[in-house]
Design an enzyme around this catalytic site. Sequence first.
Site: not given
Length: 127
Positions: A25, A57-58, A73-75
């Site tokens: 997110s 994403t959110y 996260g991955a971002a």
Amino acid sequence: MLRTFMHAKLHKARVTEANLHYVGSITIDEDLLDAVGILENEKVQVTNNQNGARIETYAIKGARGSGVICLNGAAARHFQIGDEVIIMAYAQLTNEEIATHVPKVAVLDQENSIKQMLSQEIAHTIL
């Protein structure tokens, strides 16, 4: 028929954190979410003006008044602290809704405070 239009935009936001080990997110100051009408858990697109990365994403709520913009996260691999980003949310509208649709656009300063609110984007404008 439904068509997809931008309904909210945070322009020139600055990344304040990048947390690789969070589940996912983007954490956004709740005041900024409210200003443009993005809801918690709503799908958003984030573009990085430094490297061209573009992710979906959110949104999750961050502390009010904190100015937080944290990629989780991955971002976090594509966004660094200090990067200038654009955060956009979209809505699916009917032809009738399109006629009266006005997106909310907040232009932010370097501390992620709202510098200007726009009710439309003007072509060829550089902010």
